[in-house]
Enzyme design. Structure first.
Site, PDB file in Angstrom:
ATOM      1  N   HIS A   1      -8.546  56.558   3.987  1.00  0.00           N
ATOM      2  CA  HIS A   1      -9.345  56.905   5.164  1.00  0.00           C
ATOM      3  C   HIS A   1      -9.340  55.717   6.109  1.00  0.00           C
ATOM      4  O   HIS A   1      -9.382  54.574   5.665  1.00  0.00           O
ATOM      5  CB  HIS A   1     -10.789  57.247   4.754  1.00  0.00           C
ATOM      6  CG  HIS A   1     -11.546  57.949   5.818  1.00  0.00           C
ATOM      7  ND1 HIS A   1     -12.193  57.282   6.836  1.00  0.00           N
ATOM      8  CD2 HIS A   1     -11.731  59.279   6.044  1.00  0.00           C
ATOM      9  CE1 HIS A   1     -12.758  58.174   7.631  1.00  0.00           C
ATOM     10  NE2 HIS A   1     -12.491  59.390   7.180  1.00  0.00           N
TER      11      HIS A   1
ATOM     12  N   ASP B   1     -11.332  65.612   1.692  1.00  0.00           N
ATOM     13  CA  ASP B   1     -10.398  66.725   1.512  1.00  0.00           C
ATOM     14  C   ASP B   1      -9.867  66.869   0.087  1.00  0.00           C
ATOM     15  O   ASP B   1      -9.253  67.879  -0.244  1.00  0.00           O
ATOM     16  CB  ASP B   1      -9.192  66.557   2.450  1.00  0.00           C
ATOM     17  CG  ASP B   1      -9.568  66.825   3.893  1.00  0.00           C
ATOM     18  OD1 ASP B   1     -10.374  67.732   4.109  1.00  0.00           O
ATOM     19  OD2 ASP B   1      -9.058  66.120   4.774  1.00  0.00           O
TER      20      ASP B   1
HETATM   21  N1  ACO Z   1      -0.917  57.490  -0.065  1.00  0.00           N
HETATM   22  C1  ACO Z   1      -0.172  56.366  -0.177  1.00  0.00           C
HETATM   23  N2  ACO Z   1      -0.341  55.271   0.579  1.00  0.00           N
HETATM   24  C2  ACO Z   1      -1.294  55.313   1.518  1.00  0.00           C
HETATM   25  C3  ACO Z   1      -2.107  56.448   1.716  1.00  0.00           C
HETATM   26  C4  ACO Z   1      -1.901  57.555   0.865  1.00  0.00           C
HETATM   27  N3  ACO Z   1      -2.642  58.650   1.007  1.00  0.00           N
HETATM   28  N4  ACO Z   1      -2.973  56.221   2.725  1.00  0.00           N
HETATM   29  C5  ACO Z   1      -2.709  54.976   3.154  1.00  0.00           C
HETATM   30  N5  ACO Z   1      -1.700  54.422   2.434  1.00  0.00           N
HETATM   31  C6  ACO Z   1      -1.175  53.050   2.554  1.00  0.00           C
HETATM   32  C7  ACO Z   1      -0.256  52.919   3.753  1.00  0.00           C
HETATM   33  O1  ACO Z   1       1.078  53.154   3.393  1.00  0.00           O
HETATM   34  C8  ACO Z   1      -0.516  51.496   4.167  1.00  0.00           C
HETATM   35  O2  ACO Z   1       0.177  50.634   3.298  1.00  0.00           O
HETATM   36  P1  ACO Z   1       0.739  49.200   3.839  1.00  0.00           P
HETATM   37  O3  ACO Z   1      -0.469  48.429   4.276  1.00  0.00           O
HETATM   38  O4  ACO Z   1       1.444  48.630   2.681  1.00  0.00           O
HETATM   39  O5  ACO Z   1       1.646  49.540   4.990  1.00  0.00           O
HETATM   40  C9  ACO Z   1      -1.999  51.289   3.891  1.00  0.00           C
HETATM   41  O6  ACO Z   1      -2.302  52.204   2.824  1.00  0.00           O
HETATM   42  C10 ACO Z   1      -2.889  51.566   5.087  1.00  0.00           C
HETATM   43  O7  ACO Z   1      -2.560  52.879   5.548  1.00  0.00           O
HETATM   44  P2  ACO Z   1      -2.557  53.298   7.069  1.00  0.00           P
HETATM   45  O8  ACO Z   1      -1.680  54.495   7.229  1.00  0.00           O
HETATM   46  O9  ACO Z   1      -2.269  52.110   7.935  1.00  0.00           O
HETATM   47  O10 ACO Z   1      -4.080  53.689   7.252  1.00  0.00           O
HETATM   48  P3  ACO Z   1      -4.679  54.530   8.414  1.00  0.00           P
HETATM   49  O11 ACO Z   1      -6.090  54.128   8.529  1.00  0.00           O
HETATM   50  O12 ACO Z   1      -3.831  54.440   9.634  1.00  0.00           O
HETATM   51  O13 ACO Z   1      -4.550  56.049   7.892  1.00  0.00           O
HETATM   52  C11 ACO Z   1      -5.006  58.069   6.766  1.00  0.00           C
HETATM   53  C12 ACO Z   1      -5.587  56.752   7.301  1.00  0.00           C
HETATM   54  C13 ACO Z   1      -4.239  58.784   7.861  1.00  0.00           C
HETATM   55  C14 ACO Z   1      -6.168  58.956   6.339  1.00  0.00           C
HETATM   56  C15 ACO Z   1      -4.085  57.764   5.559  1.00  0.00           C
HETATM   57  O14 ACO Z   1      -4.841  57.143   4.534  1.00  0.00           O
HETATM   58  C16 ACO Z   1      -3.380  59.008   5.035  1.00  0.00           C
HETATM   59  O15 ACO Z   1      -2.324  59.359   5.538  1.00  0.00           O
HETATM   60  N6  ACO Z   1      -3.969  59.695   4.001  1.00  0.00           N
HETATM   61  C17 ACO Z   1      -3.408  60.938   3.510  1.00  0.00           C
HETATM   62  C18 ACO Z   1      -3.777  62.107   4.423  1.00  0.00           C
HETATM   63  C19 ACO Z   1      -5.237  62.483   4.300  1.00  0.00           C
HETATM   64  O16 ACO Z   1      -5.788  62.644   3.222  1.00  0.00           O
HETATM   65  N7  ACO Z   1      -5.869  62.672   5.465  1.00  0.00           N
HETATM   66  C20 ACO Z   1      -7.272  63.094   5.545  1.00  0.00           C
HETATM   67  C21 ACO Z   1      -8.129  61.965   6.070  1.00  0.00           C
HETATM   68  S1  ACO Z   1      -9.808  62.368   6.029  1.00  0.00           S
HETATM   69  C22 ACO Z   1      -9.991  63.407   7.336  1.00  0.00           C
HETATM   70  O17 ACO Z   1      -9.330  63.378   8.311  1.00  0.00           O
HETATM   71  C23 ACO Z   1     -11.028  64.371   7.197  1.00  0.00           C
END
Ligand code: ACO
Length: 434
Positions: A311, A369
């Site tokens: 998140h 979710d």
């Molecule tokens: N699985 C694997 N790795 C992940 C995940 C995941 N679900 N989420 C984040 N990471 C990793 C990224 O690869 C990144 O790694 P790095 O630092 O080595 O490059 C690090 O964690 C930070 O991730 P970001 O994408 O920069 O975080 P951001 O805050 O931009 O994204 C998000 C948040 C979009 C929710 C992300 O965690 C994600 O894609 N999760 C999966 C989709 C999801 O469940 N979305 C629902 C969110 S809740 C909502 O909207 C109600």
């Protein structure tokens, strides 16, 4: 109105000058540097892809502390609201900044019933969608269409009662959502009924049919109410920011919310609840190997993330996910489907991920979710309706933010950019181009 407290200033030292930037503090202690004069005074802009560090507005509606796992609406903890409130009470709270008393609640519910039908001409729109149209596409198109059927909101003079606008949207979105499902399975529409509560009505419109005298199950009704409450608002998330952004151009409430629905649809946002089930199902059909899924999520394969994990704001367990998980387990137990193989896979995934260095070091926890889809499945709700339910739940938050944005003197949303394309080049007539 937003109560920003002045907290002095910070200095920005540049090679040729030093400028002072004011610092503001909110009621829960979060501080922000006010850079609104930055470009005017220095010619510089800030660069913050994804607005990770940018406060786009001051807001009185919802407080999130992502480090401590706190979520409060208008000052009330999400745990208290989830435990004690009907969804409509929370909707009223978000919009009016107070929990309704009995009289206010009854009046609000009456209006909900009064506005639950959609115009028959709108009903006909459904006939022209192709079979299998995703309900989110239908939802968004139908909501923007509401502005042509109910243009009162556009008129400055004699603004209609706020509760009418709010209940019209809340009530009609529920009807549109259920109709879009009926359309997708080729069944006749079931009209809303005054004898049902908000959640009962939705389940009835989804599952009753001319050959099925459906009675909404109280367990499912309670669970649906809880999940709607859990989704009711979440400050400046992607879809809410979109609603505010579109609204900042002066677009009407329906148009702004239709845009928010489109943003919510994405799998990185509200679409994750559907994507979680697809991911769990694919793990199941491939032999249930949870370790392989974890390794793939860690491998930075851009096509695979652990859906329902991570998140932008929460760096600890999402408080909504904790409540959603508990409710999901209770629901499955009560419905006697406690051995859903997808629940088993989800529990294993969570357990392993929470011990894995990759997820621990990045503070990746289950988000709201992760367990909702499993609960919806147990209630008989099909996958393509999961994000629609998210939209139903989030609607009061979107409305509250649109109203807040509308009533403040905020500027049109218009970020800057750092241009990285071609610099000026000579024009070449078509017949001289290679
Ligand atoms: N699985 C694997 N790795 C992940 C995940 C995941 N679900 N989420 C984040 N990471 C990793 C990224 O690869 C990144 O790694 P790095 O630092 O080595 O490059 C690090 O964690 C930070 O991730 P970001 O994408 O920069 O975080 P951001 O805050 O931009 O994204 C998000 C948040 C979009 C929710 C992300 O965690 C994600 O894609 N999760 C999966 C989709 C999801 O469940 N979305 C629902 C969110 S809740 C909502 O909207 C109600």
């Amino acid at each position: 109105m937003s109560r920003l407290i002045s907290k002095g200033s910070v200095e920005l030292r540049l090679p040729d000058k030093t400028i002072s930037l004011p610092v503001h503090q909110g009621t829960e202690g979060e501080c922000a540097i006010d850079i609104s004069a930055l470009r005017r005074e220095t010619g510089l802009i800030t660069y913050d892809p994804g607005f990770v560090n940018t406060g786009a507005c001051a807001s009185d509606i919802t407080f999130v502390d992502g480090e401590k796992g706190i979520l409060r609406h208008r000052g009330y903890d999400i745990e208290d609201l989830a435990e004690n409130c009907l969804f409509l009470e929370v909707a009223y709270l978000l919009v009016h900044n107070k929990l309704p008393n009995k009289k206010e609640y009854q009046a609000f519910s009456r209006l909900m019933n009064h506005h639950s039908m959609i115009h028959e001409d709108m009903r006909n729109f459904f006939n022209n969608y192709p079979e299998g149209a995703h309900p989110m596409a239908v939802l968004s198109a139908m909501v923007v269409s509401l502005s042509s059927f109910y243009p009162e909101i556009e008129r400055e003079e004699g603004h209609e009662d706020l509760d009418i606008t709010v209940t019209r949207l809340l009530s009609k979105l529920r009807t549109i959502a259920a109709f879009s499902y009926k359309k997708s399975i080729g069944e006749p529409f079931v009209y809303p009924s005054h004898k049902y509560t908000y959640c009962e009505n939705f389940l009835n419109m989804m599952f009753a049919s001319p050959v099925n005298d459906y009675h909404p199950d109280p367990v499912a009704v309670r669970a649906l109410n809880l999940y709607l409450v859990l989704h009711a608002d979440h400050e400046q998330n992607c879809s809410t920011s979109v609603v505010r952004f579109v609204g900042s151009a002066g677009s009407n409430l329906y148009a702004s919310i239709a845009a928010g629905i489109c943003a919510l649809w994405g799998p990185l946002h509200g679409g994750a609840n559907e994507a979680v089930i697809r991911m769990l199902e694919s793990i199941r059909v491939n032999g249930g190997n949870v370790d392989r899924a974890i390794e793939r999520a860690k491998s930075r394969d851009p096509r695979f993330r652990l859906m329902g994990f991570g998140h932008r704001v929460y760096k600890t367990y999402d408080p909504r996910a904790r409540i959603a998980k508990r409710a999901c387990m209770q629901l499955l137990e009560k419905f006697g489907v406690g051995n859903d193989p997808l629940l088993e896979i989800a529990l294993q995934l969570e357990e392993k991920a929470l011990k894995d260095e990759y997820f621990v070091s990045r503070n990746l926890y289950p988000n709201v979710d992760f367990y909702t889809g499993i609960a919806y499945r147990a209630m008989g709700i099909p996958e393509n309706m999961f994000t629609v339910l998210f939209a139903l739940g989030r609607l009061p938050g979107w409305i509250a933010h649109w109203l807040e944005q509308h009533s403040s003197e905020q500027k049109i949303g218009r970020p800057r950019q750092i241009y990285t394309g071609e610099t000026r080049r000579p024009f070449v007539p078509m017949d001289e181009r290679p």
